[in-house]
Design an enzyme around this catalytic site. Structure first.
Site, PDB file in Angstrom:
ATOM      1  N   CYS A  54      47.730  41.917  37.237  1.00 45.79           N
ATOM      2  CA  CYS A  54      47.394  41.219  38.481  1.00 45.79           C
ATOM      3  C   CYS A  54      48.363  41.591  39.594  1.00 45.79           C
ATOM      4  CB  CYS A  54      47.427  39.711  38.230  1.00 45.79           C
ATOM      5  SG  CYS A  54      47.344  38.711  39.718  1.00 45.79           S
ATOM      6  N   TYR A  98      39.698  43.608  47.915  1.00 46.13           N
ATOM      7  CA  TYR A  98      38.798  42.668  47.233  1.00 46.13           C
ATOM      8  C   TYR A  98      37.585  42.347  48.099  1.00 46.13           C
ATOM      9  CZ  TYR A  98      42.281  41.801  43.596  1.00 46.13           C
ATOM     10  OH  TYR A  98      43.149  41.949  42.534  1.00 46.13           O
TER      11      TYR A  98
END
Length: 369
Positions: free
Chosen positions: A75, A206
């Site tokens: 992450c 994203y």
């Protein structure tokens, strides 16, 4: 991944992707007396080194050994905390739990640990630590999260603030020679830059990858590359984002750049060009990668497994690409001439990574198989 806990429909929900930025805003601080913290605007999407206390948030005291940082290497938001923890030398004060790279709709799991449980917390899923604090916690079970070891309950997952607080609140436990990542004399310039990097680059990839329609994707793509072009120009005359030495801004940009060619270029359709096609950004990224504390936190295999397996919406086959060849991360960056000082100014580089925290051999060109 079972159909019952499939992530399908979790990421691409139609139209523009909007990140939920409502986190547990409790703070772990050096002085837990509430009167020292006003309720002031703290630029919550990026945090603030002098942040006030959010309405309803609690203060927890800094104590060595009391808390565990749960941070998956895959992450990018968690990766920031791993870098800052290394740079500041907080290994003895703040232990880490490392979830594996893949998860289902429930949460990250400690599947890399013996018997699939974190050896300190004793839990199989990060979800359990959230539920110990908030029964049936309704929001996303995210990392990084800091957990109170005695109770096993999550304290905070407010990743925009956690790294600032590591610099400002955990000073008692910084190693000798820990760098100043905040550069208070440059904050007026650095905070807007960090906000732009978050909006257009960190979250911009994203917004492109999880866009639910063509217009949303096109907008995210254009904004992403407009800002990458701006950063390419900015880095033509300075070694790091704020000048001669490394700051929080560099930590925040680096974790996206490290994932750009292996993941974002293809998986998120951020494909105008690769990072290696932008000479200043690519040299800058290699410069950081080869600096202790940065590249030694990167696990490229876990990064690829996370994105290509978990995001069923955009990669339903779950096939993980074999490439790209990552040996070029070790090529000389040749950027020292842009600075008069070393990357840590008056500080020093951290020591070697502890053996138990080292990235698996073969997952990073610094640690060949």
């Amino acid at each position: 991944m079972s159909d019952e806990y499939s992530t399908k429909g979790s990421y691409v929900t139609g139209g523009e992707f909007t990140r939920d930025t409502n986190y547990i805003q409790d703070r772990i601080v050096a002085d837990a007396s509430a009167e020292h913290y006003g309720h002031k605007d703290s630029h919550s999407k990026i945090g603030h080194p002098d942040a006030g206390l959010s309405e309803g948030a609690q203060l927890w005291p800094v104590e060595a050994g009391r808390y565990r940082l749960v941070a998956a290497r895959a992450c990018p938001w968690a990766n920031r905390t791993l870098i800052v923890r290394r740079l500041l030398g907080l290994e003895d004060a703040l232990s880490i739990g490392l979830p594996g790279p893949t998860h289902d709709a429930r949460s990250w799991t400690f599947d890399l640990d013996p018997e699939g449980k974190d050896p300190v917390l004793g839990t199989e899923r990060v979800q359990e630590n959230y539920f110990k604090r908030f029964a049936d916690y309704p929001r996303g079970i995210t990392v990084p999260a800091i957990v109170d070891i005695p109770t096993g309950a999550v304290v905070t997952n407010d990743y925009p603030q956690i790294t600032w607080d590591m610099s400002t609140q955990w000073k008692e436990f910084h190693r000798e020679g820990a760098p100043d990542l905040i550069a208070h004399d440059q904050l007026d310039e650095m905070l807007p830059l960090i906000k732009r990097i978050f909006t257009e680059v960190n979250n911009g990839v994203y917004r492109a990858g999880f866009a639910g329609d063509q217009k949303s994707y096109d907008d995210a793509y254009d904004r992403l590359f407009t800002t990458l072009d701006y950063l390419e120009e900015r880095l033509s005359t300075r070694r790091f984002l704020m000048g001669d030495y490394i700051t929080e801004a560099d930590v925040r940009l680096f974790t996206t750049l490290a994932r750009f060619d292996p993941v974002y270029h293809g998986h998120f359709k951020a494909n105008r060009n690769k990072l290696i096609d932008m000479p200043n950004l690519w040299g800058y990224a290699r410069d950081l990668f080869q600096t202790p504390g940065f590249g030694d936190t990167i696990d490229f295999e876990q990064i690829k497994a996370h994105y290509y397996v978990v995001h069923e919406d955009i990669n339903p086959t779950g096939i993980i690409p074999k490439g790209p060849d990552l040996a070029n991360w070790l090529e000389a960056p040749d950027r020292e001439e842009l600075a008069e000082h070393g990357p840590f100014l008056n500080g020093t580089a951290p020591d070697e990574v502890r053996a138990e925290e080292r990235v698996q051999a073969g997952h990073n060109p610094l640690y060949p198989a």
